[in-house]
Design a protein around this motif. Structure first.
Motif, PDB file in Angstrom:
ATOM      1  N   SER A  78      -0.332  -5.779  -6.096  1.00 53.83           N
ATOM      2  CA  SER A  78       0.302  -6.635  -5.082  1.00 53.83           C
ATOM      3  C   SER A  78      -0.435  -6.533  -3.755  1.00 53.83           C
ATOM      4  O   SER A  78      -0.580  -7.523  -3.030  1.00 53.83           O
ATOM      5  CB  SER A  78       1.764  -6.231  -4.903  1.00 53.83           C
ATOM      6  N   ALA A  79      -0.908  -5.321  -3.432  1.00 53.91           N
ATOM      7  CA  ALA A  79      -1.670  -5.131  -2.193  1.00 53.91           C
ATOM      8  C   ALA A  79      -2.961  -5.940  -2.234  1.00 53.91           C
ATOM      9  O   ALA A  79      -3.348  -6.567  -1.239  1.00 53.91           O
ATOM     10  CB  ALA A  79      -1.987  -3.645  -1.990  1.00 53.91           C
ATOM     11  N   TYR A 106      -8.078   4.788  -3.953  1.00 50.35           N
ATOM     12  CA  TYR A 106      -6.873   3.957  -4.063  1.00 50.35           C
ATOM     13  C   TYR A 106      -6.951   2.762  -3.114  1.00 50.35           C
ATOM     14  O   TYR A 106      -6.647   1.623  -3.506  1.00 50.35           O
ATOM     15  CB  TYR A 106      -5.625   4.789  -3.755  1.00 50.35           C
ATOM     16  N   LEU A 107      -7.364   3.005  -1.869  1.00 52.97           N
ATOM     17  CA  LEU A 107      -7.441   1.908  -0.901  1.00 52.97           C
ATOM     18  C   LEU A 107      -8.506   0.885  -1.307  1.00 52.97           C
ATOM     19  O   LEU A 107      -8.344  -0.310  -1.079  1.00 52.97           O
ATOM     20  CB  LEU A 107      -7.720   2.475   0.495  1.00 52.97           C
ATOM     21  N   ARG A 108      -9.581   1.363  -1.913  1.00 59.05           N
ATOM     22  CA  ARG A 108     -10.575   0.411  -2.442  1.00 59.05           C
ATOM     23  C   ARG A 108      -9.973  -0.417  -3.577  1.00 59.05           C
ATOM     24  O   ARG A 108     -10.266  -1.610  -3.715  1.00 59.05           O
ATOM     25  CB  ARG A 108     -11.814   1.160  -2.931  1.00 59.05           C
ATOM     26  N   SER A 109      -9.106   0.212  -4.387  1.00 56.50           N
ATOM     27  CA  SER A 109      -8.462  -0.529  -5.479  1.00 56.50           C
ATOM     28  C   SER A 109      -7.492  -1.579  -4.943  1.00 56.50           C
ATOM     29  O   SER A 109      -7.126  -2.509  -5.667  1.00 56.50           O
ATOM     30  CB  SER A 109      -7.718   0.433  -6.410  1.00 56.50           C
ATOM     31  N   CYS A 110      -7.106  -1.421  -3.673  1.00 56.19           N
ATOM     32  CA  CYS A 110      -6.246  -2.420  -3.026  1.00 56.19           C
ATOM     33  C   CYS A 110      -7.058  -3.594  -2.488  1.00 56.19           C
ATOM     34  O   CYS A 110      -6.495  -4.512  -1.873  1.00 56.19           O
ATOM     35  CB  CYS A 110      -5.444  -1.780  -1.891  1.00 56.19           C
ATOM     36  N   ILE A 129       0.838  -1.201   0.000  1.00 59.29           N
ATOM     37  CA  ILE A 129       0.000   0.000   0.000  1.00 59.29           C
ATOM     38  C   ILE A 129       0.872   1.249   0.000  1.00 59.29           C
ATOM     39  O   ILE A 129       0.684   2.164  -0.814  1.00 59.29           O
ATOM     40  CB  ILE A 129      -0.948   0.005   1.217  1.00 59.29           C
ATOM     41  N   ILE A 130       1.843   1.292   0.904  1.00 60.59           N
ATOM     42  CA  ILE A 130       2.711   2.459   1.037  1.00 60.59           C
ATOM     43  C   ILE A 130       3.596   2.642  -0.189  1.00 60.59           C
ATOM     44  O   ILE A 130       3.895   3.769  -0.597  1.00 60.59           O
ATOM     45  CB  ILE A 130       3.593   2.333   2.308  1.00 60.59           C
ATOM     46  N   ASP A 131       4.004   1.543  -0.799  1.00 63.63           N
ATOM     47  CA  ASP A 131       4.889   1.613  -1.961  1.00 63.63           C
ATOM     48  C   ASP A 131       4.131   1.781  -3.275  1.00 63.63           C
ATOM     49  O   ASP A 131       4.722   1.642  -4.357  1.00 63.63           O
ATOM     50  CB  ASP A 131       5.771   0.356  -2.029  1.00 63.63           C
TER      51      ASP A 131
END
Length: 654
Positions: A472-473, A644-648, A465-467
């Protein structure tokens, strides 16, 4: 680790046994001076259980059943009709207190989470307040993991309670012999671990031993061997222990310091940390625990604890401006990557200590202090990758530089993982590893997270997530989502409600945020108001200063090295996602300013890495909606992060 109990027999054998013989077994296993009150309580429990189980011949009973993670014993554990009953007695009590309910529920949860044979077995926590009024239960409530809500009864009604539950609830066959043969794999919080370790001088009962996890004892053994060699050969050694977030580096360090202090008192081994909140919390926890156990004043307990766990800066200051030889032969530096650069150390010593001529990095000075020993000494550095979160924190490079240029006779032992990018410059470190005096030892790396016992892939997920690696997340999240819940919400009240609903017993929950999250204030999150770490992490749910109240929010500085069971991460615009990349900002005065300096960007990324890896069991991420009328909180700062977090792969909760 196999299950342990003072007394362990089939129910049929227990009913035929003589109460005094059972008491003799309990007394012999106790290994401590037996108080008359304890003897009376055991006789009461034996009598009550005999009466309650008269018609229940099948099954097995355990008395004084050991709960490893908590370092305590449940009064009784009963297996009947494929159900595990965890029973706690309060002899003479006329009411069921919330504290007692929490205690027995904690025992049940410990069994469920850490005993392999209990993962899919129904567990019923039962509180027996012997003189309380009868409160018949209408329906037993089992959670998804088959741990029931705790039920209360008295000495007369325990029998009917057990019979009612056994008659009304049918579960698959439980092979008791197989259940007993399964191992315990406890993963305590660092506070729990420190208390048990300080009390027993052993990690045997609190460390995992499964094949997939790096055994803390292996790491401790390797370090102890290095120290023994330095002692025998009259040499000076330094070793670097690495580990993923939550892997038990601090526990390993505490274990090393404790064992050396216990077995080699002349070494005066000490555990040092520059993490002020961690030192405060561990000290206070050990002081409270020792004062309670030994019935001594807190001031008395405090003296010994303070000499065992010290703030690294206080240790440093004791040796500035003199040539004193430290009494300590073995020092363990926790979070060594956070030691200061020469510039930061010199600036601080000039401003705060009046030492205008101080011109050394913190690693350089600390090694030089230990180098004053004329014969031997050993330094153990615990190093976390990607954990530098403040200006002037040196990482591993300052330690390497000091060793290479100033201490050519010191022997060096390292984990091979320090060559990874998160520990510093790979080229510089690879060159260092090629030196003939550097010895590489795989056992000096702790590879598996112990903090998130339900999700060993959590650190991988957070790293992706951070990278900025959403694919991959997403893959990492799929591996853990069924055992480690993570949700997104735009509503802080929803986050708070979720946290309260997840926690059972004394499981701890709280809110965390980056120290740069200054524009969460309109949401009621005042990150500039510092918490009192010992109260926030240790006090109970009725204390407004505790994490349970969800009022005070902890920053990365307050929570690094510590953990909670359930965490609400509050996300601000200081680190937000826009146009497929992360934007780093610092709020100054009345507006946001871009962070372009690479080291400051790294500190900000690591701040979010820290707050996202504090939860042992699950977390919820609160992303505000922003305010179109407030230029410091435009919705674009938050919508991009949310998307973005939803895309993870993380699901939303409304």
């Amino acid at each position: 680790m196999p299950i342990k109990a003072y007394y362990n027999e089939p129910i049929s054998s227990f009913l035929k046994d003589d109460a005094n013989r059972i008491l003799g077994i309990l007394t012999a296993e106790h290994h401590h001076a037996l108080e008359e009150q304890q003897r009376w309580a055991w006789l009461q429990q034996i009598s009550i259980l005999e009466a309650a189980l008269t018609d229940q011949q099948d099954g097995r009973i355990f008395l004084e059943f050991y709960i490893p993670r908590m370092g305590k014993r449940a009064d009784a554990l009963l297996i009947a009709k494929n159900i595990v009953f965890v029973i706690e007695f309060k002899a003479g009590a006329s009411e069921h207190t919330s504290t007692a309910f929490d205690q027995v529920e904690d025992y049940a949860l410990d069994l469920k989470n850490f005993h392999e044979g209990s993962h899919r077995v129904p567990i019923v926590p039962v509180l027996v307040s012997t003189n309380a009024e009868s409160r018949p239960i209408s329906e037993l409530k089992f959670a998804d993991d088959l741990v029931a809500s705790p039920v209360g009864t008295n000495k007369a009604d325990l029998s009917s309670l057990i019979h009612k539950i056994c008659a009304e609830y049918i579960f698959p066959t439980l092979d008791i012999d197989v259940w007993m043969a399964k191992g315990y794999r406890p993963t305590p919080t660092i506070v729990e671990a420190a208390e048990i370790l300080y009390r027993t001088h052993s990690v045997t009962d609190i460390s995992r031993s499964d094949a997939g996890a790096k055994n803390l004892q292996e790491t401790s053994a390797s370090v102890s061997k290095i120290i023994d060699q330095a002692r025998q050969n009259r040499t000076k050694s330094i070793c670097f222990v690495t580990g993923v977030p939550g892997s038990g580096k601090t526990l390993a360090g505490l274990n090393i310091a404790t064992r050396r202090s216990d077995e080699h008192r002349d070494e005066h081994a000490v555990f040092l940390s520059g993490n002020g909140p961690l030192v405060d919390v561990l000290r206070e926890a050990l002081i409270r625990d020792r004062a309670t156990r030994e019935h001594i004043p807190k001031k008395t307990a405090e003296r010994e604890v303070r000499s065992f766990i010290q703030n690294i800066h206080h240790f440093r200051d004791d040796y500035v401006g003199n040539n004193d030889i430290p009494v300590e032969k073995v020092v363990v530096f926790d979070e060594a990557q956070r030691a200061w650069t020469r510039k930061q150390a010199a600036s601080f010593m000039q401003r705060k200590r009046g030492q205008a001529d101080f011109n050394m990095s913190e690693p350089e000075f600390l090694i030089s202090v230990m180098d004053r020993h004329p014969d031997w000494c050993a330094v153990v550095c615990l190093v976390g990758g990607g954990q530098e979160i403040n200006i002037g924190e040196a990482g591993i490079s300052e330690w390497i530089s000091a060793i290479e240029t100033l201490f050519p006779t010191w022997e060096v032992h390292v984990s091979p993982r320090i060559a990874l990018p998160e520990y510093g410059s790979p080229i510089e470190i690879e060159k260092f590893l090629a030196s003939p005096r550097v010895r590489v030892d795989e056992h000096l790396h702790l590879a598996v997270s112990m903090r998130s016992f339900r999700a060993e892939a959590l650190s991988d997920l957070v790293g992706h997530i951070i990278d900025n690696e959403p694919e991959s997340a997403r893959a990492a999240f799929k591996r853990i989502e069924t055992v480690y819940p993570i949700y997104l919400t735009r509503n802080l009240d929803v986050a708070k409600t979720w946290l309260r609903s997840q926690a059972r017993g004394t499981e701890r929950f709280g809110l965390v945020a980056s120290s740069g999250a200054q524009r969460l204030r309109p949401e009621g999150i005042h990150i500039k108001t510092e918490i009192e770490p010992a109260n926030w992490f240790l006090n109970g749910s009725t204390d407004v200063r505790s994490s349970y109240y969800l009022e005070d929010v902890a920053s990365e500085f307050a929570v690094q090295g510590l953990e909670l069971d359930w965490v609400g991460v509050c996300w601000d615009g200081d680190f937000h996602h826009k146009n497929e990349t992360w934007v780093c900002q610092n709020f100054k005065g009345t507006k946001w300013q871009s962070v372009n300096d690479e080291s400051r960007r790294l500190y900000l990324k690591n701040a979010y890495r820290v707050v996202l890896t504090r939860a042992r069991q699950g977390m919820i991420l609160f992303i505000p909606k922003g305010d179109i009328s407030d230029p410091t909180r435009p919705p674009s700062f938050y919508d991009g992060t949310f998307d973005y977090l939803r895309s993870c792969g993380i699901n939303t909760l409304d």
